[in-house]
Design a protein around this motif. Structure first.
Motif: not given
Ligand code: SF4
Length: 253
Positions: A91-93, A132-134, A136-142, A222-227, A240-242
């Protein structure tokens, strides 16, 4: 051959391989298959690795694709037409990524399955707070990748990825076939030994759809917020997750 060694009576009808034994294999059997194949297939052409996977696992096999490019989906479409291709639709591509997915659906003989997270982005914002990606990205990726992949893979004994050793130091030891003890499944990486030049040559030879963002300075998508775009000389996955000490989404650990 490995196919005979599996002893499962797989029947190749010239199209998709049909398993005469739909029984689920036990983890110990899958592990033994993976160990033997990893040794036998190291150095083999990607097509041979792909054929081993589809011959061995039949309908209990899928390809996973991030739709950054469609090289692995294309490889398997040649070897095993109609093969399942799992795409994690977070949903975030980027729209460019969905365009690759839609081109694959239109032009390749594969069965694309878009797997969605349990929560929409709006529902996740409601339960976990926005962005959430900003935080706790681990939680969001999970929530948006790891759990959906586990749910999708429940139907399969084995899956293929497009992981390559030269993508980043964290991927330098990627085997062509491995047993994932946590998932209890066999992970197949047919292009693990390919360089970026090999990928480019395959794309141009077969006219494979590629994400337009690569031409706009992105090294990995990857997803737009993390790329973000990568700079000259940077590792392709540096974008990625810079903002975080994070280089992997948790799908490949
Ligand atoms: Fe969330 Fe970013 Fe992971 Fe996508 S890549 S699931 S937006 S943290």
């Amino acid at each position: 051959s490995l196919l005979n060694a599996s002893g499962l009576g797989l029947v190749n009808l010239g199209g998709p391989v049909v398993s005469a034994d739909p029984e689920r294999r036990k983890p110990a059997e899958l592990q033994a298959l993976a160990v033997a194949a990893a040794a036998d297939l190291e150095g083999a052409p990607a097509e041979e690795i792909a054929k081993w996977a589809t011959d061995t696992f039949g309908e209990r096999f899928c390809v996973t694709s991030s739709m950054a490019d469609a090289v692995v989906a294309h490889l398997f479409s040649r070897v095993s037409p109609g093969v399942d291709v799992v795409f994690l639709d977070t949903g975030l591509h980027f729209p460019e990524t969905l365009k690759v997915r839609d081109t694959v659906i239109r032009t390749m003989n594969v069965n694309v399955r878009s797997i969605r997270p349990r929560l929409t982005v709006g529902q996740q914002d409601g339960e976990y707070g926005p962005r959430l990606f900003a935080r706790s990205p681990d939680e969001c990726c999970f929530l948006r990748k790891v759990e959906p992949l586990e749910r999708a893979l429940a139907e399969y004994d084995s899956w293929a990825t497009g992981l390559r050793r030269d993508e980043s130091p964290t991927r330098a030891n990627t085997p062509v076939v491995a047993f994932d003890a946590k998932k209890g499944k066999v992970k197949v990486n047919p292009i693990a030994a390919w360089t970026q030049d090999d990928v480019d040559a395959y794309i141009s030879r077969w006219n494979v759809p590629v994400n337009e963002l690569f031409k706009k300075g992105y090294g990995s998508i990857g997803c737009w917020p993390c790329t973000r775009r990568t700079k000259a000389g940077e590792d392709p996955r540096a974008g990625r997750w810079a903002m975080f000490e994070k280089t992997e989404c948790g799908l490949h650990v």
